[in-house]
Design an enzyme around this catalytic site. Structure first.
Site, short mmCIF file in Angstrom:
data_model
loop_
_atom_site.label_atom_id
_atom_site.label_comp_id
_atom_site.label_asym_id
_atom_site.label_seq_id
_atom_site.Cartn_x
_atom_site.Cartn_y
_atom_site.Cartn_z
N ASP A 204 -5.78 4.67 13.81
CA ASP A 204 -4.45 5.19 13.51
C ASP A 204 -4.47 6.50 12.73
O ASP A 204 -3.62 7.36 12.94
CB ASP A 204 -3.62 4.12 12.79
CG ASP A 204 -3.20 3.00 13.74
OD1 ASP A 204 -3.00 3.32 14.94
OD2 ASP A 204 -3.10 1.84 13.32
N SER B 206 -4.34 -7.89 8.31
CA SER B 206 -3.66 -6.62 8.48
C SER B 206 -2.83 -6.76 9.75
O SER B 206 -3.36 -7.05 10.82
CB SER B 206 -4.67 -5.49 8.62
OG SER B 206 -4.02 -4.36 9.15
N ASP C 178 0.81 -1.22 0.00
CA ASP C 178 0.00 0.00 0.00
C ASP C 178 0.84 1.27 0.00
O ASP C 178 0.62 2.17 -0.81
CB ASP C 178 -0.94 0.02 1.21
CG ASP C 178 -2.05 -1.01 1.08
OD1 ASP C 178 -2.36 -1.42 -0.06
OD2 ASP C 178 -2.61 -1.41 2.12
N ARG D 262 2.41 5.33 17.05
CA ARG D 262 2.01 6.41 16.13
C ARG D 262 2.61 7.76 16.48
O ARG D 262 3.14 8.44 15.61
CB ARG D 262 0.49 6.49 15.98
CG ARG D 262 -0.21 5.40 15.13
CD ARG D 262 0.65 4.39 14.56
NE ARG D 262 -0.01 3.42 13.70
CZ ARG D 262 0.48 2.23 13.41
NH1 ARG D 262 1.63 1.84 13.95
NH2 ARG D 262 -0.13 1.42 12.59
N1 ARG Z 1 -6.63 -1.96 17.22
C1 ARG Z 1 -5.33 -1.51 17.52
C2 ARG Z 1 -5.30 -0.05 17.84
O1 ARG Z 1 -6.17 0.66 17.47
C3 ARG Z 1 -4.33 -1.85 16.44
C4 ARG Z 1 -4.51 -1.12 15.14
C5 ARG Z 1 -3.62 -1.61 14.02
N2 ARG Z 1 -3.86 -3.00 13.75
C6 ARG Z 1 -3.54 -3.67 12.64
N3 ARG Z 1 -3.73 -4.94 12.63
N4 ARG Z 1 -3.04 -3.06 11.60
O2 ARG Z 1 -4.40 0.43 18.49
#
Ligand code: ARG
Length: 399
Positions: free
Chosen positions: A124, A175, A14, A95
């Site tokens: 995110d 993911s 991506d 992040r």
């Molecule tokens: N649910 C988790 C959060 O909001 C992880 C998000 C990213 N997860 C992923 N499988 N890409 O912090």
């Protein structure tokens, strides 16, 4: 001067397609930023070269593993941070640090826009954009998947047509987001919340059901920071790395959770965080020994709120900053050793020792040597229960 966009780059399909996609749609030059948070996998140089091959004018790569451990994982440990009592915030914590590096790269390369590869449904995107707003309110944000109509199917076609140097065939249905604090897995068959996770989705943990001899570990804390393991001094990064390996070998730290996302939907995610869960269990127990009762009770509320703020993208916010000061202060006496037995998916505390201990053997013991004056209890209970007694008497009078 041409407009420049700094893109949070993972090296995957991506964000690789996003490089020429952004350039085409916006006419800007793209600077790819890859940040190593201990996620393993490809080395940064391979990722850097791929970004350039996809058309980035510059590629900024940063080894931020120690920074992540020290400045993000350690405060989370001091706050025993578990969202909804179970998720150690592995993705949430990363992040704001990626944001720091995006902003640094934007300044260094004169970019006015920051881009990320998030969809419009997750947490995110919020963490990135609120993080940017908090650090560099003059920068604009763009999300190619959300704002520039880049779907995964289109990305695969695009990569094939333009012969971009990326693997498009091995379609991973999940993911995955991972770093040294843990790993998050969602999508694919996990979206049916009745489906149990299969062994093959795990990478940091072995099957906890396989019988193995226990691993005994002693973790030494210094004011809330893991300072040594089995007597060997460690940095925070080393502590997490070693416990990922040792606790992971016993299948510890798996979490299967239906969680409340910030955007309002419930989603199912499977986490594995062996080092984080082991450290939090040890740290909590040392708090039980060294933190005064009222302070400890209040801290549990603060810890929960801290985790919610970080989950909700408010790493940089007035309330979180104030809670940080409280959490730091309450860790002042959290020093000493915790002994744990790692086995069968669990870290069981078997011993604690601390020069800062509030546990007083001579007060607690039921054997000879008891220094507790039991005659004081009678009067204490009389007064403690007085208001309850008065209220009960009134109820009795009123029938
Ligand atoms: N649910 C988790 C959060 O909001 C992880 C998000 C990213 N997860 C992923 N499988 N890409 O912090």
């Amino acid at each position: 001067m041409t407009n420049r966009v700094v893109l949070a780059y993972s090296g995957g399909l991506d964000t690789s397609v996003a490089i020429p996609w952004i350039a085409e749609r916006t006419g800007a030059e793209v600077i790819a930023v890859a940040v190593d948070l201990g996620q393993g996998g490809e080395d940064l140089d391979t990722i850097r070269k791929r970004a350039l091959a996809c058309g980035a004018v510059e590629a900024y790569v940063a080894d931020a593993r120690d920074e992540f451990a020290e400045q993000y994982c350690l405060p989370a440990l001091k706050a025993n941070a578990l969202y909804m009592d179970r998720y150690p915030l592995t993705s949430s914590l990363s992040r704001p640090l990626i944001v720091e590096h995006l902003v640094a790269a934007a300044r260094q390369h004169g970019a006015s826009v920051v881009a990320h590869g998030c969809t419009g449904k997750g947490n995110d995107q919020v963490r990135f954009e609120v993080g940017i707003a908090a650090r560099a309110p003059d920068l604009k944000c763009v999300a190619p998947i959300r704002d520039l109509a880049m779907t995964r199917d289109k990305a695969i076609d695009y990569a094939e047509q333009h012969e971009l140097p990326i693997e498009t065939t091995k379609a991973n249905p999940f993911s995955i987001d991972q770093n040294v604090w843990g790993r998050s897995v969602e999508c694919g068959f996990l979206e049916d919340i009745w489906n149990g996770p299969t062994e093959d989705i795990y990478a940091y943990t072995a099957d906890p059901a396989v019988p193995r001899p226990a691993d005994e570990v002693v973790i030494t804390f210094d004011r809330g920071r893991p300072a040594a393991i089995d007597g060997r001094p460690v940095t925070m990064l080393q502590a997490v790395t070693e416990l990922n390996r040792r606790a992971g070998a016993h299948g510890l730290g798996r979490v299967d959770l239906v969680e409340d996302r910030l955007v309002g939907i419930k989603s199912r995610e499977v986490y594995e965080a062996p080092g984080a869960i082991t450290l939090i269990s040890a740290h909590r127990e040392l708090e039980n020994v060294t933190v005064e009762r009222d302070l400890a009770r209040f801290k549990r509320t603060v810890d929960q709120r801290w985790a919610e703020l970080v989950y909700d993208g408010l790493w940089s916010s007035p309330l979180k900053n104030a809670l940080d000061v409280f959490v730091e202060h309450t860790n002042e006496h959290v020093s000493g050793d915790v002994r744990m037995s790692l086995q069968g998916g669990r870290a069981v505390v078997t011993g604690r020792s601390s020069a800062e201990s509030l546990y007083d053997f001579s007060l607690a013991t039921y054997d000879s040597g008891d220094m507790f004056d039991q005659s004081l209890a009678r009067g204490f209970i009389e007064l403690w229960g007085l208001r309850t007694k008065l209220a009960a008497k009134r109820d009795q009078r009123n029938g």
